[in-house]
Design an enzyme around this catalytic site. Structure first.
Site, short mmCIF file in Angstrom:
data_model
loop_
_atom_site.label_atom_id
_atom_site.label_comp_id
_atom_site.label_asym_id
_atom_site.label_seq_id
_atom_site.Cartn_x
_atom_site.Cartn_y
_atom_site.Cartn_z
N GLU A 1 -0.61 -9.43 -0.22
CA GLU A 1 -2.05 -9.58 0.05
C GLU A 1 -2.86 -9.67 -1.25
O GLU A 1 -3.84 -10.40 -1.32
CB GLU A 1 -2.52 -8.41 0.92
CG GLU A 1 -1.91 -8.49 2.32
CD GLU A 1 -2.11 -7.22 3.14
OE1 GLU A 1 -1.80 -6.12 2.64
OE2 GLU A 1 -2.57 -7.32 4.29
N ALA B 1 0.86 -1.18 0.00
CA ALA B 1 0.00 0.00 0.00
C ALA B 1 0.90 1.23 0.00
O ALA B 1 2.06 1.16 0.42
CB ALA B 1 -0.89 -0.02 1.23
N GLU C 1 4.54 -4.90 7.53
CA GLU C 1 3.78 -3.83 8.20
C GLU C 1 4.22 -3.54 9.63
O GLU C 1 4.26 -2.38 10.03
CB GLU C 1 2.28 -4.13 8.16
CG GLU C 1 1.66 -4.00 6.78
CD GLU C 1 1.74 -5.27 5.94
OE1 GLU C 1 2.45 -6.21 6.34
OE2 GLU C 1 1.07 -5.31 4.90
N GLY D 1 0.68 -5.01 0.92
CA GLY D 1 -0.50 -5.11 0.05
C GLY D 1 -0.24 -5.91 -1.22
O GLY D 1 -1.19 -6.44 -1.82
N1 CAA Z 1 4.55 3.16 -0.93
C1 CAA Z 1 4.90 4.30 -1.56
N2 CAA Z 1 5.97 4.41 -2.35
C2 CAA Z 1 6.72 3.31 -2.54
C3 CAA Z 1 6.42 2.09 -1.92
C4 CAA Z 1 5.27 2.03 -1.09
N3 CAA Z 1 4.88 0.90 -0.50
N4 CAA Z 1 7.37 1.18 -2.27
C5 CAA Z 1 8.22 1.81 -3.08
N5 CAA Z 1 7.84 3.10 -3.25
C6 CAA Z 1 8.49 4.14 -4.06
C7 CAA Z 1 9.71 4.70 -3.36
O1 CAA Z 1 9.34 5.70 -2.43
C8 CAA Z 1 10.50 5.25 -4.52
O2 CAA Z 1 9.94 6.48 -4.91
P1 CAA Z 1 10.90 7.72 -5.36
O3 CAA Z 1 11.64 7.21 -6.57
O4 CAA Z 1 9.92 8.80 -5.66
O5 CAA Z 1 11.79 8.00 -4.21
C9 CAA Z 1 10.19 4.26 -5.64
O6 CAA Z 1 9.01 3.56 -5.25
C10 CAA Z 1 11.28 3.22 -5.80
O7 CAA Z 1 11.51 2.61 -4.53
P2 CAA Z 1 12.95 2.52 -3.85
O8 CAA Z 1 13.80 3.66 -4.27
O9 CAA Z 1 12.73 2.31 -2.38
O10 CAA Z 1 13.48 1.17 -4.54
P3 CAA Z 1 14.54 0.14 -3.97
O11 CAA Z 1 14.81 -0.81 -5.08
O12 CAA Z 1 15.68 0.85 -3.31
O13 CAA Z 1 13.76 -0.64 -2.79
C11 CAA Z 1 11.90 -1.81 -1.83
C12 CAA Z 1 12.68 -1.47 -3.10
C13 CAA Z 1 12.75 -2.68 -0.91
C14 CAA Z 1 10.66 -2.59 -2.28
C15 CAA Z 1 11.49 -0.52 -1.09
O14 CAA Z 1 10.88 0.37 -2.03
C16 CAA Z 1 10.52 -0.72 0.02
O15 CAA Z 1 10.90 -1.17 1.11
N6 CAA Z 1 9.23 -0.37 -0.19
C17 CAA Z 1 8.21 -0.44 0.81
C18 CAA Z 1 7.75 -1.87 1.04
C19 CAA Z 1 6.74 -1.93 2.14
O16 CAA Z 1 7.03 -1.70 3.30
N7 CAA Z 1 5.49 -2.30 1.79
C20 CAA Z 1 4.41 -2.44 2.72
C21 CAA Z 1 3.57 -1.21 2.78
S1 CAA Z 1 2.41 -1.25 4.09
C22 CAA Z 1 1.07 -2.09 3.49
O17 CAA Z 1 1.08 -2.61 2.41
C23 CAA Z 1 -0.10 -2.03 4.42
C24 CAA Z 1 -1.28 -2.83 4.05
O18 CAA Z 1 -1.33 -4.02 4.23
C25 CAA Z 1 -2.48 -2.14 3.61
#
Ligand code: CAA
Length: 256
Positions: free
Chosen positions: A109, A61, A129, A106
């Site tokens: 999920e 998400a 999360e 998500g």
């Molecule tokens: N939300 C918003 N933006 C996200 C995102 C997310 N979940 N995942 C990645 N992005 C964005 C980053 O902010 C980045 O944007 P910018 O280029 O504008 O800075 C772009 O996507 C590329 O991401 P990274 O630069 O971080 O890429 P990376 O290769 O270095 O890392 C990654 C990849 C390990 C997947 C890392 O992006 C990451 O940890 N993402 C978040 C993963 C996460 O925690 N997901 C769970 C969300 S909570 C959820 O989903 C709740 C629910 O159940 C409803």
């Protein structure tokens, strides 16, 4: 934010927000609901493949959107996710998730809403999360436990650890792992073999298998939304999500 194409009797739905690793925001949830409703009404489609553009399936998400949500807004966001994801899961035709890369939060999920999951060797799965100060909120607490065993589900959810495609195969989260370049052809061959079977029998077989799986699922998803909502406005949630958005290290969690 979604691409859709048809290859014979197979529909291919691609989450297409690669600049954010296909992270799911509210607009995407609504688009998904509308598209899935359209697919449900198209009798010529007999199997659906779900996948993602670029290096991610779905990286979760949208953390930027969640960062400042109130508890009430958190509840609404969770329920909005349930509406769209449940629509995917409730499609009468079989759904195959072709997990091409990150399936986090998500994203894991969403894959869990499919009937069959196959993964590229590059795929990675996690429910990260609790490291962001929240619980899984788009069905992870309910669908993961109905898919893999309780110890594995608990380990993934409570540690937030990322698991490889191979580990996902071993725990039964996916049914096959293939080289990345073979993923879509494998998914397509699987979908075509399903689509070649008797449509009413396939639909009824899916409905029959889903009965025990889906028992009380809706009530359990609503309970999940309440527990998810309760995490918002906490110091830990604000700190962890702000750190992600600002690309700064997290500080220690305080339990507040
Ligand atoms: N939300 C918003 N933006 C996200 C995102 C997310 N979940 N995942 C990645 N992005 C964005 C980053 O902010 C980045 O944007 P910018 O280029 O504008 O800075 C772009 O996507 C590329 O991401 P990274 O630069 O971080 O890429 P990376 O290769 O270095 O890392 C990654 C990849 C390990 C997947 C890392 O992006 C990451 O940890 N993402 C978040 C993963 C996460 O925690 N997901 C769970 C969300 S909570 C959820 O989903 C709740 C629910 O159940 C409803």
């Amino acid at each position: 934010m979604l691409l859709y194409e048809k290859k014979g009797a197979v529909g291919i739905l691609t989450v297409n927000r690669p600049e954010a690793l296909n992270a799911i925001n509210s607009a995407l949830l609504d688009e998904l609901y509308d598209k899935v409703s359209e697919i449900a009404a198209d009798e010529s489609v007999r199997c659906l493949i779900l996948t993602g553009s670029g290096k991610a399936f779905v990286a979760g998400a949208d953390i930027g959107e969640m960062k400042d949500l109130s508890k009430q807004e958190g509840y609404e966001f969770g329920m909005r996710g349930h509406r769209s994801f449940t629509a995917v899961e409730n499609l009468e035709i079989p759904v195959i998730a072709a997990v091409n890369g990150y399936a986090l939060g998500g994203g894991c999920e969403l894959a869990l809403c499919a009937d069959i999951r196959i993964a590229s060797e590059r795929a990675k799965f996690a429910q990260p999360e609790v490291g962001l100060g929240i619980t899984p909120g788009f069905g992870g607490t309910q669908r993961l436990i109905r898919t893999v065993n309780r110890a594995k589900a608990m380990e993934m959810i409570l540690t937030a650890r990322t698991v490889s495609a191979q580990e996902a195969l071993e725990m039964g989260l996916v049914s096959r792992v293939v080289p990345g370049e073979e993923l879509m052809n494998t998914a397509l061959a699987l979908a075509e073999s399903i689509a070649a079977n008797a449509p009413v029998a396939v639909r009824n077989a899916k409905a029959a298998v889903r009965r025990s799986y889906a028992r009380e699922l809706n009530e359990d998803l609503e309970a999940e939304a309440k527990l998810f909502a309760d995490c918002f406005e906490t110091e830990d949630q604000r700190m962890a999500m702000t750190a992600f958005v600002n690309k700064t290290p997290k500080t220690e969690f305080k339990g507040k």
